[in-house]
Design an enzyme around this catalytic site. Structure first.
Site, PDB file in Angstrom:
ATOM      1  CE1 TYR A 102      -3.414  -2.590  -0.003  1.00  0.00           C
ATOM      2  CE2 TYR A 102      -4.029  -1.956   2.212  1.00  0.00           C
ATOM      3  CZ  TYR A 102      -4.249  -2.707   1.083  1.00  0.00           C
ATOM      4  OH  TYR A 102      -5.317  -3.564   1.040  1.00  0.00           O
ATOM      5  CG  LEU A 289     -19.586   1.387   0.766  1.00  0.00           C
ATOM      6  CD1 LEU A 289     -19.097   2.762   1.230  1.00  0.00           C
ATOM      7  CD2 LEU A 289     -21.096   1.407   0.575  1.00  0.00           C
ATOM      8  N   GLY A 296     -23.581   5.500  -4.636  1.00  0.00           N
ATOM      9  CA  GLY A 296     -24.358   6.236  -5.616  1.00  0.00           C
ATOM     10  C   GLY A 296     -23.694   7.495  -6.127  1.00  0.00           C
TER      11      GLY A 296
END
Length: 405
Positions: A102, A289, A296
């Site tokens: 990472y 998600l 959204g």
């Protein structure tokens, strides 16, 4: 059903001798590891709203939310990372997940930045109050910069020993609570591939040898427990069988993608394998998600905001969530949320939260607003209603795992 329990007074259950909370010394030599228990008050569901579950066969009792870190050093500064850490752990989260590779996307100039940020923050916290999960990389020619030799990364003794030592140095700690193999050494379909391609088979490090190397870092006191990530049912069974037959460390966790957009790869057969009455492997669900798509925001967010969003900032990255079918599925799930007076985030995270086979959901955020909204989805007193779940299943029937190619 997986038991939901309140955490004990320290991060390990009674009967496990906790490792010392001393910081890792600057010198290269490692002192003998102390085995004394340090009793420090832990959060409870009553005080935080979160739930705490035992991770597989381990003595780790973890919050049902894990703080993800892959944007730190890429999209987030060190100050922002520390702000997220402070908020998350002050609100009951007790586990963070990181990796030697990472931030994501991985790049040589950013090597180890995320672990360095975390290491600086860990200096301000009691060691036994933070469960640190990190990962050694799987097979990769591109990530050869992670090793001194410059050779392709493999999941063998040399690579595991070097990877663990590098992570400990960056994190500034004596031991890692959970060391995971980031992806297998062998070929497996990952990140949106919908089926196994036999032509991609290659020679790989035998799983027995991988476990023998993991045993070495456990015996050295550098690692407490081990797990896998982006793994298949065959792989999990091989790891568990080898551990049982040869007395090697048993994996306690699997970190795989799981969300409203990616369900069947776990639910069809990994769920059976991981059940407590079978292999008892705890699922750490990443990307609940779906790369942020289930919020959204890619449907109706303003263009200025989206310029800094992951799928727009890195064209092609996680592109499986950007395809037309995936967008249709997101739109349908957003409609379900609105019909039931929920936000899209509450719907998506609420679904994963309510699955008994999920030990903890890994949430990541690039802003404090996102982090607060994500955590609040787990502190709501009520789970999703049967009516909501029914509507979710109706969408699932129409759009089954739309992120797969």
């Amino acid at each position: 059903m997986m038991a939901v329990i309140a955490p004990p007074s320290s991060l390990c259950a009674p009967g496990f001798s906790a490792l010392t909370v001393r910081r890792r010394p600057a010198a290269a030599a490692r002192p003998a590891v102390s085995r004394r228990v340090v009793a420090v008050a832990s959060p409870t569901r009553e005080t935080t709203g979160l739930q705490y579950k035992k991770l597989g066969d381990s003595d780790l009792v973890i919050s049902n939310v894990t703080l993800g870190t892959m944007t730190w050093g890429g999209q987030n500064t060190e100050a922002e990372a520390h702000e997220q850490l402070n908020y998350a752990f002050d609100h009951g989260i007790n586990i963070l997940d990181t990796a030697e590779g990472y931030p994501i996307p991985m790049a040589v100039e950013k090597k180890g930045q995320t672990e360095l940020f975390i290491g600086n923050w860990l200096k301000s916290r009691p060691r036994d109050k933070v469960i640190v999960a990190t990962k050694v990389s799987g097979y990769s020619e591109r990530l050869s910069y992670l090793r001194k030799s410059g050779k392709p990364v493999r999941v063998d003794e040399e690579n595991i020993l070097e990877g663990v030592e590098n992570s400990l140095q960056r994190l500034g700690i004596d031991y890692i609570d959970l060391l995971q193999i980031h992806w297998p050494d062998r070929y497996v379909p990952m990140f949106g591939e919908k089926k196994y391609d036999p032509s991609q088979w290659r020679e790989s490090v035998p799983i027995v040898e991988q476990l023998q190397a993991l045993k070495k870092v456990i015996d050295q006191g550098k690692v407490r427990y081990v797990g896998v990530s982006n793994e298949t049912s065959w792989g999990v069974m091989e790891f568990c069988h080898a551990a049982k037959q040869l007395g090697l460390p048993k994996i306690v966790s699997i970190q795989n993608s799981y969300s409203l957009m990616v369900r069947t790869s776990f639910e069809v057969d990994l769920l059976e394998v991981c059940l407590p009455q079978n292999c008892n492997i705890g699922l750490l669900a990443y990307s609940p998600l779906a790369g942020g798509s289930l919020s959204g925001k890619y449907m109706d967010g303003d263009s200025a905001t989206l310029k800094a969003a992951r799928l727009c900032l890195f064209p092609g990255f996680m592109d499986r969530y950007n395809k037309s079918l995936a967008r249709e599925a997101v739109s349908a799930y957003v409609d379900v949320a609105r019909r039931h007076n929920l936000t899209p985030v509450e719907l998506a995270l609420g679904y994963v939260r309510g699955c008994s086979h999920v030990t903890s959901s890994i949430i990541g955020a690039t802003t404090m607003e996102q982090l607060k909204e994500n955590i609040s989805a787990f502190t709501r007193s009520e789970l999703l209603s049967e009516d909501v779940l029914t509507d979710i299943e109706k969408v699932f029937v129409r759009y089954k795992d739309p992120a797969f190619r």
